[in-house]
Design a protein around this motif. Structure first.
Motif, PDB file in Angstrom:
ATOM      1  N   SER A  56      -5.173  12.309  -3.827  1.00 14.62           N
ATOM      2  CA  SER A  56      -5.014  12.006  -2.405  1.00 14.62           C
ATOM      3  C   SER A  56      -3.703  11.255  -2.183  1.00 14.62           C
ATOM      4  CB  SER A  56      -6.191  11.166  -1.905  1.00 14.62           C
ATOM      5  OG  SER A  56      -6.233   9.927  -2.584  1.00 14.62           O
ATOM      6  N   GLY A  57      -3.344  11.127  -0.917  1.00 16.57           N
ATOM      7  CA  GLY A  57      -2.170  10.333  -0.568  1.00 16.57           C
ATOM      8  C   GLY A  57      -0.937  11.129  -0.187  1.00 16.57           C
ATOM      9  N   GLY A  58      -1.013  12.454  -0.302  1.00 15.58           N
ATOM     10  CA  GLY A  58       0.136  13.264   0.066  1.00 15.58           C
ATOM     11  C   GLY A  58       0.336  13.318   1.573  1.00 15.58           C
ATOM     12  N   GLY A  59       1.413  13.980   1.981  1.00 13.57           N
ATOM     13  CA  GLY A  59       1.685  14.116   3.405  1.00 13.57           C
ATOM     14  C   GLY A  59       3.107  14.578   3.633  1.00 13.57           C
ATOM     15  N   LEU A  60       3.497  14.500   4.893  1.00 13.40           N
ATOM     16  CA  LEU A  60       4.852  14.859   5.306  1.00 13.40           C
ATOM     17  C   LEU A  60       5.688  13.590   5.405  1.00 13.40           C
ATOM     18  CD1 LEU A  60       6.964  16.863   6.446  1.00 13.40           C
ATOM     19  CD2 LEU A  60       5.942  16.459   8.705  1.00 13.40           C
ATOM     20  N   VAL A  61       6.829  13.580   4.760  1.00  7.47           N
ATOM     21  CA  VAL A  61       7.691  12.402   4.762  1.00  7.47           C
ATOM     22  C   VAL A  61       9.143  12.855   4.869  1.00  7.47           C
ATOM     23  CG1 VAL A  61       7.801  12.326   2.237  1.00  7.47           C
ATOM     24  CG2 VAL A  61       8.179  10.228   3.556  1.00  7.47           C
ATOM     25  N   GLN A  62       9.955  12.042   5.484  1.00  2.00           N
ATOM     26  CA  GLN A  62      11.374  12.358   5.626  1.00  2.00           C
ATOM     27  C   GLN A  62      12.111  12.074   4.312  1.00  2.00           C
ATOM     28  OE1 GLN A  62      12.886  10.165   8.991  1.00  2.00           O
ATOM     29  NE2 GLN A  62      12.129  11.682  10.444  1.00  2.00           N
ATOM     30  N   PRO A  63      13.217  12.743   4.098  1.00  2.00           N
ATOM     31  CA  PRO A  63      14.031  12.436   2.911  1.00  2.00           C
ATOM     32  C   PRO A  63      14.364  10.947   2.859  1.00  2.00           C
ATOM     33  CG  PRO A  63      14.816  14.441   3.936  1.00  2.00           C
ATOM     34  CD  PRO A  63      13.775  13.873   4.874  1.00  2.00           C
ATOM     35  N   GLY A  64      14.247  10.382   1.670  1.00  2.25           N
ATOM     36  CA  GLY A  64      14.472   8.959   1.500  1.00  2.25           C
ATOM     37  C   GLY A  64      13.223   8.122   1.650  1.00  2.25           C
ATOM     38  N   GLY A  65      12.143   8.742   2.090  1.00  3.42           N
ATOM     39  CA  GLY A  65      10.898   8.017   2.309  1.00  3.42           C
ATOM     40  C   GLY A  65      10.093   7.821   1.034  1.00  3.42           C
ATOM     41  N   SER A  66       8.911   7.231   1.199  1.00  4.51           N
ATOM     42  CA  SER A  66       8.052   6.894   0.060  1.00  4.51           C
ATOM     43  C   SER A  66       6.619   7.330   0.320  1.00  4.51           C
ATOM     44  CB  SER A  66       8.071   5.378  -0.185  1.00  4.51           C
ATOM     45  OG  SER A  66       9.366   4.927  -0.495  1.00  4.51           O
ATOM     46  N   LEU A  67       5.925   7.596  -0.768  1.00  8.60           N
ATOM     47  CA  LEU A  67       4.500   7.883  -0.732  1.00  8.60           C
ATOM     48  C   LEU A  67       3.854   7.304  -1.981  1.00  8.60           C
ATOM     49  CD1 LEU A  67       4.244  11.639   0.388  1.00  8.60           C
ATOM     50  CD2 LEU A  67       3.457   9.655   1.688  1.00  8.60           C
ATOM     51  N   ARG A  68       2.563   7.035  -1.884  1.00 10.37           N
ATOM     52  CA  ARG A  68       1.800   6.611  -3.048  1.00 10.37           C
ATOM     53  C   ARG A  68       0.606   7.532  -3.211  1.00 10.37           C
ATOM     54  NH1 ARG A  68      -2.440   1.796  -3.947  1.00 10.37           N
ATOM     55  NH2 ARG A  68      -2.009   1.215  -6.113  1.00 10.37           N
ATOM     56  N   LEU A  69       0.586   8.242  -4.300  1.00 10.12           N
ATOM     57  CA  LEU A  69      -0.513   9.153  -4.591  1.00 10.12           C
ATOM     58  C   LEU A  69      -1.562   8.455  -5.443  1.00 10.12           C
ATOM     59  CD1 LEU A  69       1.467  12.400  -5.509  1.00 10.12           C
ATOM     60  CD2 LEU A  69       0.842  11.504  -3.245  1.00 10.12           C
ATOM     61  N   SER A  70      -2.813   8.844  -5.249  1.00 12.11           N
ATOM     62  CA  SER A  70      -3.918   8.319  -6.049  1.00 12.11           C
ATOM     63  C   SER A  70      -4.683   9.474  -6.678  1.00 12.11           C
ATOM     64  CB  SER A  70      -4.875   7.502  -5.178  1.00 12.11           C
ATOM     65  OG  SER A  70      -4.235   6.382  -4.617  1.00 12.11           O
ATOM     66  N   CYS A  71      -5.217   9.220  -7.845  1.00 12.10           N
ATOM     67  CA  CYS A  71      -6.040  10.209  -8.550  1.00 12.10           C
ATOM     68  C   CYS A  71      -7.277   9.499  -9.052  1.00 12.10           C
ATOM     69  CB  CYS A  71      -5.264  10.815  -9.707  1.00 12.10           C
ATOM     70  SG  CYS A  71      -6.273  11.812 -10.821  1.00 12.10           S
ATOM     71  N   ALA A  72      -8.416   9.818  -8.457  1.00 17.02           N
ATOM     72  CA  ALA A  72      -9.678   9.214  -8.847  1.00 17.02           C
ATOM     73  C   ALA A  72     -10.415  10.159  -9.794  1.00 17.02           C
ATOM     74  CB  ALA A  72     -10.531   8.936  -7.618  1.00 17.02           C
TER      75      ALA A  72
END
Length: 116
Positions: A7-23
Motif C-alpha cells: 500500500s501507499g502508492g499514488g500519483l506524485v509530481q516529479p521531485g515528490g515523495s512517497l512511503r510504501l508499506s508491505c504488510a
C-alpha cells in the motif's frame, strides 16, 4: 505461504515523495532478506532494494541515494521511502522475500505514478 499486501502508492509530481508499506500475514523472520521490486509497463520485474534480517541494505544503482528500505519485525512490515521521484520510477511496486522461494506468491502490488 506468507501473503503480502502492499500500500501507499499514488500519483506524485516529479521531485515528490512517497512511503510504501508491505504488510505480511506471517513472520518475515523466516526469510533471510526482504526486497522491494517494481515492474514498469512492458518491462520485467526488477529488484530495487533489499534489507536483511540484520538490517543490512542494498539498492539498485537507479534508486541509490533516493530510496530507503526499512523493516519493523514486530509488525511484520517492510517500508520503502522514496524521495526525489522521477518519471522513470513509475511502476507497480511489490514486496517479497529476496530471493523469493519458488512457491511464494506475489501480492497485488501498489501503483506509483510520477507525472506532472
Amino acid at each position: 505461504q506468507v501473503q503480502f499486501v502492499e500500500s501507499g502508492g499514488g500519483l506524485v509530481q516529479p521531485g515528490g515523495s512517497l512511503r510504501l508499506s508491505c504488510a505480511a500475514s506471517g513472520s518475515i523472520f523466516r526469510f533471510y532478506a526482504m526486497g522491494w521490486y517494481r515492474q514498469a509497463p512492458g518491462k520485467q520485474r526488477e529488484l530495487v532494494a533489499v534489507i536483511t534480517s540484520g538490517g543490512t541494505t542494498t539498492y539498485a544503482e537507479s534508486v541509490k541515494g533516493r530510496f530507503t528500505i526499512s523493516r519493523d519485525n514486530a509488525k511484520n512490515t517492510v517500508y520503502l521511502r522514496m524521495n526525489s521521484l522521477k518519471s522513470e520510477d513509475t511502476a507497480v511496486y511489490y514486496c517479497n522475500a529476496s530471493p523469493p522461494p519458488r512457491d511464494q506468491s506475489w501480492g497485488q502490488g501498489t501503483q506509483v505514478t510520477v507525472s506532472s
